[in-house]
Each structure stands twice: as C-alpha cells, then as structure tokens.
Design an enzyme around this catalytic site. Structure first.
Site, mmCIF file in Angstrom:
data_model
loop_
_atom_site.group_PDB
_atom_site.id
_atom_site.type_symbol
_atom_site.label_atom_id
_atom_site.label_comp_id
_atom_site.label_asym_id
_atom_site.label_seq_id
_atom_site.Cartn_x
_atom_site.Cartn_y
_atom_site.Cartn_z
ATOM 1 N N HIS A 65 36.914 13.511 54.223
ATOM 2 C CA HIS A 65 37.792 14.621 53.862
ATOM 3 C C HIS A 65 39.224 14.133 53.764
ATOM 4 C CE1 HIS A 65 39.609 18.592 53.776
ATOM 5 N NE2 HIS A 65 38.411 19.050 53.479
ATOM 6 N N GLU A 99 31.131 20.782 52.479
ATOM 7 C CA GLU A 99 30.201 20.824 51.346
ATOM 8 C C GLU A 99 28.764 20.539 51.783
ATOM 9 O OE1 GLU A 99 31.276 20.999 47.989
ATOM 10 O OE2 GLU A 99 33.355 21.284 48.550
HETATM 11 N N1 ACO Z 1 30.899 7.802 51.265
HETATM 12 C C1 ACO Z 1 31.145 6.486 51.341
HETATM 13 N N2 ACO Z 1 32.381 5.969 51.515
HETATM 14 C C2 ACO Z 1 33.397 6.829 51.594
HETATM 15 C C3 ACO Z 1 33.199 8.219 51.537
HETATM 16 C C4 ACO Z 1 31.892 8.699 51.363
HETATM 17 N N3 ACO Z 1 31.643 10.018 51.285
HETATM 18 N N4 ACO Z 1 34.401 8.840 51.648
HETATM 19 C C5 ACO Z 1 35.310 7.871 51.770
HETATM 20 N N5 ACO Z 1 34.700 6.660 51.739
HETATM 21 C C6 ACO Z 1 35.349 5.360 51.856
HETATM 22 C C7 ACO Z 1 35.952 4.963 50.515
HETATM 23 O O1 ACO Z 1 35.046 4.219 49.740
HETATM 24 C C8 ACO Z 1 37.139 4.142 50.942
HETATM 25 O O2 ACO Z 1 36.708 2.841 51.269
HETATM 26 P P1 ACO Z 1 37.643 1.559 50.950
HETATM 27 O O3 ACO Z 1 38.864 1.772 51.785
HETATM 28 O O4 ACO Z 1 36.808 0.422 51.387
HETATM 29 O O5 ACO Z 1 37.915 1.616 49.479
HETATM 30 C C9 ACO Z 1 37.592 4.807 52.243
HETATM 31 O O6 ACO Z 1 36.451 5.482 52.763
HETATM 32 C C10 ACO Z 1 38.711 5.813 52.016
HETATM 33 O O7 ACO Z 1 38.380 6.603 50.888
HETATM 34 P P2 ACO Z 1 39.446 7.570 50.182
HETATM 35 O O8 ACO Z 1 38.919 8.034 48.877
HETATM 36 O O9 ACO Z 1 40.797 6.944 50.198
HETATM 37 O O10 ACO Z 1 39.461 8.730 51.232
HETATM 38 P P3 ACO Z 1 40.026 10.158 51.020
HETATM 39 O O11 ACO Z 1 40.232 10.721 52.371
HETATM 40 O O12 ACO Z 1 41.175 10.152 50.121
HETATM 41 O O13 ACO Z 1 38.827 10.876 50.272
HETATM 42 C C11 ACO Z 1 37.109 12.355 49.745
HETATM 43 C C12 ACO Z 1 38.323 12.090 50.625
HETATM 44 C C13 ACO Z 1 37.558 12.362 48.275
HETATM 45 C C14 ACO Z 1 36.565 13.733 50.077
HETATM 46 C C15 ACO Z 1 36.036 11.269 49.971
HETATM 47 O O14 ACO Z 1 35.739 11.191 51.328
HETATM 48 C C16 ACO Z 1 34.791 11.466 49.121
HETATM 49 O O15 ACO Z 1 34.759 11.041 47.953
HETATM 50 N N6 ACO Z 1 33.724 12.119 49.690
HETATM 51 C C17 ACO Z 1 32.503 12.343 48.952
HETATM 52 C C18 ACO Z 1 32.615 13.563 48.057
HETATM 53 C C19 ACO Z 1 32.655 14.860 48.849
HETATM 54 O O16 ACO Z 1 31.940 15.069 49.819
HETATM 55 N N7 ACO Z 1 33.540 15.793 48.386
HETATM 56 C C20 ACO Z 1 33.772 17.060 49.035
HETATM 57 C C21 ACO Z 1 34.987 17.004 49.912
HETATM 58 S S1 ACO Z 1 35.208 18.455 50.878
HETATM 59 C C22 ACO Z 1 36.183 19.476 50.003
HETATM 60 O O17 ACO Z 1 36.785 19.058 49.030
HETATM 61 C C23 ACO Z 1 36.307 20.915 50.360
#
Ligand code: ACO
Length: 362
Positions: free
Chosen positions: A245, A298
């Site tokens: 998140h 979600e």
């Molecule tokens: N699965 C695997 N790896 C992940 C996930 C995930 N769900 N979420 C983050 N990571 C990893 C990324 O690959 C990244 O790794 P790296 O540093 O080696 O490149 C690291 O964690 C940080 O990722 P960011 O994208 O910078 O994290 P951010 O906090 O900005 O992203 C997000 C949040 C977009 C929700 C992300 O966690 C994601 O894509 N989740 C999956 C999609 C999802 O569940 N969306 C619904 C969100 S809830 C809502 O919007 C109400």
C-alpha cells in the site's frame, strides 16, 4: 526556486475532521471511531451520518422512486450522468447559494439516488425494474440497494455488501475526494460535485483492483498450490495483487476488518484466500525484509464481494457507492471553508513566439 510536487504528493491542501488513515498504527477512524467498531454493527446509512454530520442519526434517507434517466450499458457512465442530471431535475441550487443544512440534505438525496441508479443500471435493461412496492422504505440502505438490483436479496449478501460499503466509505485525501472538494469549492451544486467524483474513479489507478485478486485466487484454486503460485509470480518479477500500500506501512486496517467479516460469513473462498495470504506474506517478508508488504483492502474486498455474487465488472461501481459517503462529508466540509481551490503551476513552455513559427500557421 519553486519546487513542483508532481501528483501533489506530500502537499497538505486541506484541514479535515472527517478521517485520515493512521499509517503506522494500522487504523482507520471515521471522526475518531475505529471502522472495526462500525462494520457489522452500524448500517451504512448511519455510517454516512457519522461521516457527514458527526452523529449516526438521522443518516441517509431512503432513496426516491426515480428511474435511471440514461442507459449506456456502462454502470459508471449511467451513474455519473444520472447524478449530474439531478440538480436541474430537482431545482437544486449551487452550494454557494444554499445553507449548510440544505447542502447536507442535497448531498443525502443525491447519495441515496446515486445508489439506486447503480442498482438499476446493474440490473440491466433486459430485466423489468423491481416494483416499487417491493422496495421496503423501512429497510436499510443496502437492503434497498440489493432489492433494486436483485429483486429478493440474500440477507447474507446484504450483510457482506454493507460491511464492504462501510469499510470503503472514506479514506482521506485520494483523487476522487480531492475532485469532489475542488468542484464543491467553486460553489457548484451537490450533484455536480458528486458526479465529478464518480468520473475521477473511472480510471484504473483509483478504481480498485479486487478483480485482479480474484484472478489470482482462481489460479490457486486450479493448481491447489498457493506457495508454488506465489513463488512463480514473484520469480517472474510480477506483483501479488492485494498486497502492499502506498500509505500504510503496516497491515491495511480495512483488510483486517473484512477478513473478520469473510470468516464470520463463512465465505466459500475464505480458506483458499487465507492460504494465499499466508504464502504471500511469508514470501514477501523473506524477499523484501526492509519493507512492510502486508495485505491491502482489495484482497479481502474481493472475497467479500465474490461471496455476495457481485461480478468483477461491478467492483468499481460498488466502490463508488461506498465512497459517496466520504465525498459527501468532504463536499460539506469544503463548503463550510468558503474557499476556492486554486493552486499554481510553474510555466515551462516556450517564451514569447511569433505565430508564424508555430506549426500549422497558414
Ligand atoms: N507484490 C510484489 N512486490 C511488491 C508488491 C506486491 N504486491 N508491492 C510492492 N512490491 C515491491 C516492489 O516490486 C518494489 O520492489 P523493488 O524495490 O525491489 O523494486 C517494492 O516492493 C516497493 O514497491 P513500490 O511500487 O515502490 O511501492 P508502493 O508503496 O509505491 O506501491 C502499490 C504500492 C502500488 C499498491 C504496490 O504495493 C502494488 O503494486 N500492489 C499490488 C497491486 C494492488 O494490490 N493494488 C491495490 C492497492 S490498495 C488501494 O489502492 C486501495
């Protein structure tokens, strides 16, 4: 030098008394009340009251018998346009010209009708509208919503949808709430403010991704191997849907609440979801030890909505229904500030130019 905050990240534009997620403490409180104390105990119409009025009563009124004015085949478009039409249809004045009490009542009427429009659009044009006599004025908002949609809803589905609506009713300053406040700040009417917010939710970056969670659950059901599936996704460098998140650095509190509801309702996919969650959390912790990657809303929303037999194509519209509460509260709060939202931009285009140097000049 003026620093541009792209996407307004970190910019504090408003003061609010409605809600703000507790990012470190993994809690979400509506006017100080923890959502876990509301879900399953207080019906959505009174949660609307808490968010908008700061008290449970009188809450949201019953919807009025009003036919969806326009059908496009897309629920979001039907609702956005239907809601926009309410102001002229009801002679609803701009927020600038009405008292706070009248503005609150306009928001309540528009919200109740927006939910009715979602239900009518979801039912589709092939089925006849549910007779008005069947929609009990004394029943809860969600019961009416489900009746308009399904005719005779399963009470456990009503319970699930009510839990989802309450847990997704408000979440601080997100894109659609910001939109609602910006439009309200111009003095526009309540219907225009909420209709704009519906539009802001249509984009995939805000509209939610529970359907992608379900797709993963289905894969695990097919293979019967949650651990292997999770490893495969992460080995391919892909993301596990329903985890991580932008705001929370701990478990999303809404996930915790909806997990509890899914367990209480004995949702058929509860066990597979739990196995997926367990495998994902242990794998993510091992691979990303410096980062908290926990379950987000979600994930369990997908299980709850699936239990209530809500098709994936309706997930964003369900989110819209829930969030009408937060939007209404913010529109009213914005009206009370009396302040037009008017940020600035740094111009980075060309300097003064001769028009004949611009492409397309004769
Ligand atoms: N699965 C695997 N790896 C992940 C996930 C995930 N769900 N979420 C983050 N990571 C990893 C990324 O690959 C990244 O790794 P790296 O540093 O080696 O490149 C690291 O964690 C940080 O990722 P960011 O994208 O910078 O994290 P951010 O906090 O900005 O992203 C997000 C949040 C977009 C929700 C992300 O966690 C994601 O894509 N989740 C999956 C999609 C999802 O569940 N969306 C619904 C969100 S809830 C809502 O919007 C109400």
């Amino acid at each position: 030098m003026t620093e541009v905050q792209h996407g307004l990240e970190g910019v504090i534009a408003f003061e609010t008394q409605i809600a703000e997620p507790d990012k470190e403490g993994s809690a979400l409180r509506y006017r100080g009340v923890n959502i876990d104390d509301l879900v399953g105990r207080v019906p959505f119409e009174h949660v609307w009251g808490l968010l908008v009025d700061g008290r449970f009563e009188p809450g949201l009124p019953a919807d009025e018998p009003l036919q969806l004015p326009f059908r496009s085949g897309d629920v979001r478009v039907d609702v956005q346009s239907g809601v926009a039409m309410l102001a002229p249809a009801w002679g609803m004045g701009p927020l600038l010209d009405v008292s706070d009490t009248d503005a609150r009542d306009h928001l309540a009427r528009v919200t109740a009708t927006a939910l009715s429009f979602v239900a009518q659009s979801a039912r589709g044009s092939e089925l006849p509208a549910v007779p008005e006599a069947q929609v009990d004025a004394a029943s809860s908002t969600v019961e009416r919503f489900m009746t308009r949609w399904r005719g005779e809803p399963d009470p456990r589905h009503v319970q699930a949808v009510d839990a989802y609506f309450t847990s997704a009713a408000e979440h601080g300053m997100n894109a659609s709430t910001f939109t609602a406040r910006v439009v309200a700040s111009t003095g526009a009417d309540a219907a225009a403010s909420l209709s704009a917010a519906v539009g802001a939710m249509s984009g995939p970056l805000h509209g939610g991704a529970p359907s992608r969670v379900l797709a993963m659950i289905e894969e695990i059901e097919r293979s019967g191997d949650a651990q292997g599936y999770v490893k495969g996704v992460l080995d391919r460098g892909e993301r596990l849907m329903g985890f991580g998140h932008r705001v929370y650095r701990a478990e999303d509190p809404r996930a915790r609440t909806l997990r509890r509801v899914a367990r209480e309702l004995a949702a058929p996919r509860y066990e597979v979801a739990e196995a997926f969650e367990k495998a994902a959390l242990s794998e993510l912790a091992a691979r990303k030890p410096d980062r908290v990657l926990a379950t987000n809303v979600e994930f369990w929303a997908a299980i709850i909505l699936d239990f209530a037999e809500v098709p994936a194509s309706m997930f964003t519209s369900m989110f819209t229904c829930a969030r009408t509460a937060g939007w209404s509260a913010h529109v009213l709060e914005q009206k009370k500030t009396g302040r037009l939202v008017r940020p600035s931009a740094v111009y980075s285009g060309p300097g003064e130019s001769d028009p004949s140097t611009v492409d397309g000049w004769n």
